[in-house]
Design an enzyme around this catalytic site. Structure first.
Site, PDB file in Angstrom:
ATOM      1  N   TYR A  22       0.369   8.644 -11.223  1.00  0.00           N
ATOM      2  CA  TYR A  22      -0.364   8.836 -10.086  1.00  0.00           C
ATOM      3  C   TYR A  22      -1.709   9.466 -10.480  1.00  0.00           C
ATOM      4  O   TYR A  22      -2.443   9.684  -9.579  1.00  0.00           O
ATOM      5  CB  TYR A  22       0.115   9.649  -9.161  1.00  0.00           C
ATOM      6  CG  TYR A  22       1.680   9.007  -8.538  1.00  0.00           C
ATOM      7  CD1 TYR A  22       1.733   7.711  -7.914  1.00  0.00           C
ATOM      8  CD2 TYR A  22       2.940   9.817  -8.544  1.00  0.00           C
ATOM      9  CE1 TYR A  22       2.716   7.004  -7.593  1.00  0.00           C
ATOM     10  CE2 TYR A  22       3.951   9.158  -8.301  1.00  0.00           C
ATOM     11  CZ  TYR A  22       4.088   7.856  -7.961  1.00  0.00           C
ATOM     12  OH  TYR A  22       5.201   7.431  -7.474  1.00  0.00           O
ATOM     13  N   HIS A  97      -1.975   0.796  -4.571  1.00  0.00           N
ATOM     14  CA  HIS A  97      -1.161   1.657  -5.116  1.00  0.00           C
ATOM     15  C   HIS A  97      -1.847   2.301  -6.310  1.00  0.00           C
ATOM     16  O   HIS A  97      -2.419   1.613  -7.140  1.00  0.00           O
ATOM     17  CB  HIS A  97       0.135   0.993  -5.653  1.00  0.00           C
ATOM     18  CG  HIS A  97       0.912   0.197  -4.445  1.00  0.00           C
ATOM     19  ND1 HIS A  97       1.692   1.201  -3.742  1.00  0.00           N
ATOM     20  CD2 HIS A  97       0.756  -1.041  -4.071  1.00  0.00           C
ATOM     21  CE1 HIS A  97       2.130   0.121  -2.694  1.00  0.00           C
ATOM     22  NE2 HIS A  97       1.738  -1.024  -2.895  1.00  0.00           N
TER      23      HIS A  97
HETATM   24  C1  DQA Z   1       2.738   4.349  -4.567  1.00  0.00           C
HETATM   25  C2  DQA Z   1       4.155   3.558  -5.358  1.00  0.00           C
HETATM   26  C3  DQA Z   1       5.284   4.010  -4.568  1.00  0.00           C
HETATM   27  O1  DQA Z   1       6.519   3.205  -5.134  1.00  0.00           O
HETATM   28  C4  DQA Z   1       5.528   5.417  -4.252  1.00  0.00           C
HETATM   29  O2  DQA Z   1       6.766   5.688  -3.627  1.00  0.00           O
HETATM   30  C5  DQA Z   1       4.429   6.254  -3.785  1.00  0.00           C
HETATM   31  C6  DQA Z   1       3.279   5.829  -4.383  1.00  0.00           C
HETATM   32  C7  DQA Z   1       1.534   4.173  -5.387  1.00  0.00           C
HETATM   33  O3  DQA Z   1       0.545   4.567  -4.795  1.00  0.00           O
HETATM   34  O4  DQA Z   1       1.733   4.113  -6.717  1.00  0.00           O
HETATM   35  O5  DQA Z   1       4.647   7.002  -3.202  1.00  0.00           O
HETATM   36  O6  DQA Z   1       2.651   3.872  -3.459  1.00  0.00           O
END
Ligand code: DQA
Length: 140
Positions: A22, A97
């Site tokens: 992230y 994402h």
């Molecule tokens: C997410 C990816 C999802 O699998 C995860 O549960 C998240 C963040 C991303 O931004 O990469 O909370 O949406």
């Protein structure tokens, strides 16, 4: 263009979540970057850890906002109800994402959101949001 940015569960914890997936920016820092990139547009930010609140926000955006940029977090992989709400929204819809969801755990490869959106950006950390804004500015 009026753009609503919606973030789902645990995205308020960015900065404390695994950096390899992230990145290092907090949600506030990302929102500041979005504001700069979206200069000339009206932007509004919403984050919730609750599925129903996200659905209410999508419904309330109909006729008010031209576009939605949404990172549904974990609900991406579980929520038929968020998908159904997005399907009703008549404006542009961009899924975002931070991580490469399709290259991670098998359960993250299940995605209820992509095919009701016009475009998806993933795997670029905070830059996924910036690419979403660029896309919207170029496709008005
Ligand atoms: C997410 C990816 C999802 O699998 C995860 O549960 C998240 C963040 C991303 O931004 O990469 O909370 O949406």
């Amino acid at each position: 263009m009026k753009i609503k940015i919606i973030n789902g569960p645990n995205l308020n914890m960015l900065g404390k979540r695994p950096k390899e997936h992230y990145g290092t920016k907090t949600l506030d820092e990302i929102n500041e970057m979005i504001k700069k990139e979206a200069e000339g547009c009206e932007v509004s930010f919403f984050q919730s850890n609750h599925e129903g609140d996200i659905i209410d926000e999508i419904q309330a955006s109909i006729g008010v906002w031209d576009a939605i940029v949404i990172n549904p977090g974990g609900y991406t992989h579980t929520s038929v109800a968020i998908r159904d709400a997005l399907e009703i929204f008549p404006g542009k819809k961009v899924e975002v994402h931070l991580s490469k969801v399709n290259e991670r755990d098998d359960f993250r490869k299940i995605n209820y959101i992509t095919d009701v959106c016009d475009k998806t950006f993933m795997g670029m950390y905070e830059m996924s949001y910036i690419e979403a804004i660029k896309y919207l500015k170029n496709t008005k």
